[in-house]
Motif scaffolding. Sequence first.
Motif, short mmCIF file in Angstrom:
data_model
loop_
_atom_site.label_atom_id
_atom_site.label_comp_id
_atom_site.label_asym_id
_atom_site.label_seq_id
_atom_site.Cartn_x
_atom_site.Cartn_y
_atom_site.Cartn_z
N VAL A 270 0.82 -1.21 0.00
CA VAL A 270 0.00 0.00 0.00
C VAL A 270 0.86 1.26 0.00
O VAL A 270 0.33 2.38 0.06
CB VAL A 270 -0.97 0.02 1.19
CG1 VAL A 270 -1.90 -1.17 1.14
CG2 VAL A 270 -0.24 0.06 2.53
N GLN B 199 -11.02 0.78 7.28
CA GLN B 199 -10.23 0.21 6.20
C GLN B 199 -9.25 -0.78 6.81
O GLN B 199 -8.28 -0.39 7.45
CB GLN B 199 -9.49 1.30 5.43
CG GLN B 199 -8.85 0.82 4.14
CD GLN B 199 -8.28 1.96 3.33
OE1 GLN B 199 -7.23 2.51 3.67
NE2 GLN B 199 -8.97 2.34 2.25
N VAL C 190 -7.77 -9.39 1.27
CA VAL C 190 -7.90 -8.15 0.48
C VAL C 190 -8.21 -7.02 1.43
O VAL C 190 -8.77 -7.23 2.52
CB VAL C 190 -9.00 -8.26 -0.59
CG1 VAL C 190 -8.72 -9.39 -1.56
CG2 VAL C 190 -10.38 -8.44 0.05
N TRP C 191 -7.88 -5.81 1.04
CA TRP C 191 -8.21 -4.65 1.86
C TRP C 191 -9.70 -4.39 1.77
O TRP C 191 -10.27 -4.36 0.68
CB TRP C 191 -7.42 -3.43 1.41
CG TRP C 191 -6.03 -3.43 1.94
CD1 TRP C 191 -4.89 -3.84 1.31
CD2 TRP C 191 -5.63 -2.99 3.25
NE1 TRP C 191 -3.81 -3.70 2.14
CE2 TRP C 191 -4.23 -3.17 3.34
CE3 TRP C 191 -6.32 -2.47 4.34
CZ2 TRP C 191 -3.51 -2.85 4.48
CZ3 TRP C 191 -5.60 -2.15 5.48
CH2 TRP C 191 -4.21 -2.33 5.55
N ASN D 49 -13.06 -2.00 2.84
CA ASN D 49 -13.71 -0.81 3.39
C ASN D 49 -15.02 -1.29 4.01
O ASN D 49 -16.01 -1.51 3.29
CB ASN D 49 -13.97 0.23 2.30
CG ASN D 49 -12.70 0.87 1.80
OD1 ASN D 49 -11.80 1.19 2.58
ND2 ASN D 49 -12.60 1.06 0.50
N GLU E 98 -7.78 6.37 -0.58
CA GLU E 98 -7.66 5.46 -1.71
C GLU E 98 -6.36 4.66 -1.62
O GLU E 98 -5.35 5.12 -1.09
CB GLU E 98 -7.71 6.23 -3.04
CG GLU E 98 -6.53 7.16 -3.29
CD GLU E 98 -6.65 8.50 -2.57
OE1 GLU E 98 -5.70 9.30 -2.67
OE2 GLU E 98 -7.68 8.73 -1.90
N LEU E 99 -6.40 3.44 -2.14
CA LEU E 99 -5.24 2.56 -2.15
C LEU E 99 -4.57 2.61 -3.52
O LEU E 99 -5.21 2.95 -4.52
CB LEU E 99 -5.67 1.13 -1.82
CG LEU E 99 -6.11 0.91 -0.37
CD1 LEU E 99 -6.99 -0.33 -0.24
CD2 LEU E 99 -4.90 0.80 0.54
N THR F 63 -9.10 -4.75 -3.41
CA THR F 63 -9.95 -4.10 -2.41
C THR F 63 -11.40 -4.57 -2.58
O THR F 63 -11.79 -5.05 -3.64
CB THR F 63 -9.91 -2.57 -2.54
OG1 THR F 63 -10.41 -2.19 -3.83
CG2 THR F 63 -8.50 -2.04 -2.36
N ASP G 20 -15.50 -3.29 -0.99
CA ASP G 20 -16.35 -2.48 -0.11
C ASP G 20 -17.50 -3.35 0.38
O ASP G 20 -18.06 -4.13 -0.38
CB ASP G 20 -16.91 -1.28 -0.85
CG ASP G 20 -15.84 -0.29 -1.29
OD1 ASP G 20 -14.71 -0.41 -0.79
OD2 ASP G 20 -16.14 0.57 -2.13
#
Length: 273
Positions: free
Chosen positions: A63, A97, A149-150, A152, A218-219, A225, A227
Amino acid sequence: PAPRLQWLVDRPGLTPSHGRGMTFDNVFQGGASVDVFGASGSNPLDKWKVSGAGVQKVYDKSVRGYVLRCDGDRPSIRMPKDERRSLGLVQPFLVLQVLLSDDRSFSFELHVSDKGKTRRRILFSTSFREPASTPLHTRIPLAAVARGVWLNLVFDLVDLVSCNFGGAGFGRLDGICIGSACTLRRICTLRDPPGDAPCAPDGHSGLAVGASAPRGFELPSGVPTADRLFCMQSVLASMPAEGEAAPRGAPSASPEGGAAASLCASPCGHALD
């Protein structure tokens, strides 16, 4: 004073502190978002109460920036540091996040006040099997969240408070406590729903967190990512159907007291009366 407060809101990692705790009561919250936490800066843990070992700021190459890694034996971080104070966050959507561990459960709790100033706790965990409530506490499963995964993770505070506490109105977010292993990068609140379908049954449709989040949320391009929005409709829709396997580590129902009895297991070690 107003322009200076707006500048603080718009600058990642810059948040005012008062006394021993941290509060946003005097921060302008009428904009699109409020930046609550960023892992960058010289001491991002300064406003958190840290318990347990293994909580540290580290550089993450993927990141291209710093993150807060919570690992080790029963890590716990709580904001504000002084539990007698309140964050005073009034925007209706909270965004975490985070990157979840592949093989460990994820749990955290929110301390909220309704419009009548009654303080309540909302407990979330990937180990919970089903929702359960008492007048002052509720337990909500984090089912079907992605690993590796990242994320949100967006929480509709108005809906969660109303549906779980007899139609009570959301007043403010008083505190956040993360009591399990994860990697945390940012926290913010949003004034408006992040997309066209704020309470889609699948928790995904129409989400666009980055469009209204603070700068720096934002990444980098190419980082996986996802959501996910949590309201009671999406929570109930994501629960395993009858006969399907429960989430790993889910507690079994108590023969006396039912599901509400297990609410005493707070992710952050609090005793829930």
